[in-house]
Enzyme design. Structure first.
Site, PDB file in Angstrom:
ATOM      1  N   THR A 102      -7.396  -1.890  -0.516  1.00 52.02           N
ATOM      2  CA  THR A 102      -6.524  -0.586  -0.444  1.00 52.02           C
ATOM      3  C   THR A 102      -6.755  -0.021   1.101  1.00 52.02           C
ATOM      4  O   THR A 102      -7.091  -0.936   1.816  1.00 52.02           O
ATOM      5  CB  THR A 102      -6.967   0.251  -1.389  1.00 52.02           C
ATOM      6  OG1 THR A 102      -6.322   1.539  -1.567  1.00 52.02           O
ATOM      7  CG2 THR A 102      -8.482   0.955  -1.048  1.00 52.02           C
ATOM      8  N   ILE A 117       0.247  -1.010  -2.875  1.00 54.07           N
ATOM      9  CA  ILE A 117       0.031  -1.294  -1.642  1.00 54.07           C
ATOM     10  C   ILE A 117      -0.490   0.268  -1.113  1.00 54.07           C
ATOM     11  O   ILE A 117      -0.239   1.250  -1.892  1.00 54.07           O
ATOM     12  CB  ILE A 117       1.109  -1.755  -0.648  1.00 54.07           C
ATOM     13  CG1 ILE A 117       0.627  -2.018   0.721  1.00 54.07           C
ATOM     14  CG2 ILE A 117       2.332  -0.576  -0.771  1.00 54.07           C
ATOM     15  CD1 ILE A 117       1.945  -2.949   1.530  1.00 54.07           C
ATOM     16  N   CYS A 118      -1.385   0.157   0.087  1.00 52.53           N
ATOM     17  CA  CYS A 118      -1.888   1.396   0.685  1.00 52.53           C
ATOM     18  C   CYS A 118      -2.785   2.051  -0.197  1.00 52.53           C
ATOM     19  O   CYS A 118      -3.745   1.490  -0.626  1.00 52.53           O
ATOM     20  CB  CYS A 118      -0.635   2.282   1.287  1.00 52.53           C
ATOM     21  SG  CYS A 118      -1.037   3.220   2.389  1.00 52.53           S
ATOM     22  N   ALA A 119      -2.735   3.356  -0.303  1.00 54.62           N
ATOM     23  CA  ALA A 119      -3.386   4.373  -1.114  1.00 54.62           C
ATOM     24  C   ALA A 119      -3.189   4.148  -2.754  1.00 54.62           C
ATOM     25  O   ALA A 119      -4.299   4.497  -3.474  1.00 54.62           O
ATOM     26  CB  ALA A 119      -3.205   5.602  -0.740  1.00 54.62           C
TER      27      ALA A 119
END
Length: 172
Positions: free
Chosen positions: A108, A87-89
């Protein structure tokens, strides 16, 4: 994410890349949230998991990327056809840079979206492509976790958890 997975019946373990001192199992997140790891990442290399989900955030995603042990674990997970997620970056910073994410559909954090070679699903909140699940960031964490619950335990378990969380109309 951890609480949702736990509620779903998933025995989730938190791993940490740490110095040689085994007492250094406390991790402070980018916003100061402290988590105590269950074991060092080096101790997890030979274990097998139904799912490995990597958190996001910066500089956390860079630290995940720089962990040779974690890279080995994720690549073993991928090669064995078991679930892996980020998840995320982390999908762009870790998975993409280490060749774990190639041309699969993925998403992303918007700040890193241009790093993904396949842009087909980059604007989606949660993307499942085969055994890979990715999500955009903190605002999509519940959907991400519920998607993982569904993949491991099915629609009935998803509904059982989503209802009390007041996510009645949510579909993954």
């Amino acid at each position: 994410m951890s609480r949702t997975l736990h509620t779903g019946g998933i025995n989730n373990h938190r791993r940490q890349q740490a110095s040689h001192n085994a007492l250094m199992c406390r991790v402070a997140g980018s916003r100061g949230v402290r988590i105590v790891a269950d074991q060092l990442i080096s101790d997890a290399v030979k274990q097998q998991y139904d799912l490995i989900a990597c958190p996001g955030g910066m500089p956390g995603a860079e630290r995940l990327r720089d962990s040779e042990a974690l890279e080995q674990i994720i690549k073993q997970q991928q090669a064995s056809g078991r679930l892996y997620a980020a998840i995320c970056a982390t999908p762009a910073v870790f998975f993409k840079s280490k060749g774990i994410l190639q041309d699969q559909k993925a998403t992303t954090h918007p700040a890193f979206a241009d790093k993904l070679s396949n842009q087909d699903a980059v604007a989606e909140r949660v993307v499942v492509d085969g055994k890979l699940t990715t999500s955009r960031g903190p605002g999509t964490a519940f959907e991400f976790a519920l998607s993982l619950v569904k993949q491991l335990y099915g629609e009935k378990k998803l509904e059982e958890i989503a209802g009390p969380m007041v996510m009645y109309d949510y579909k993954v």
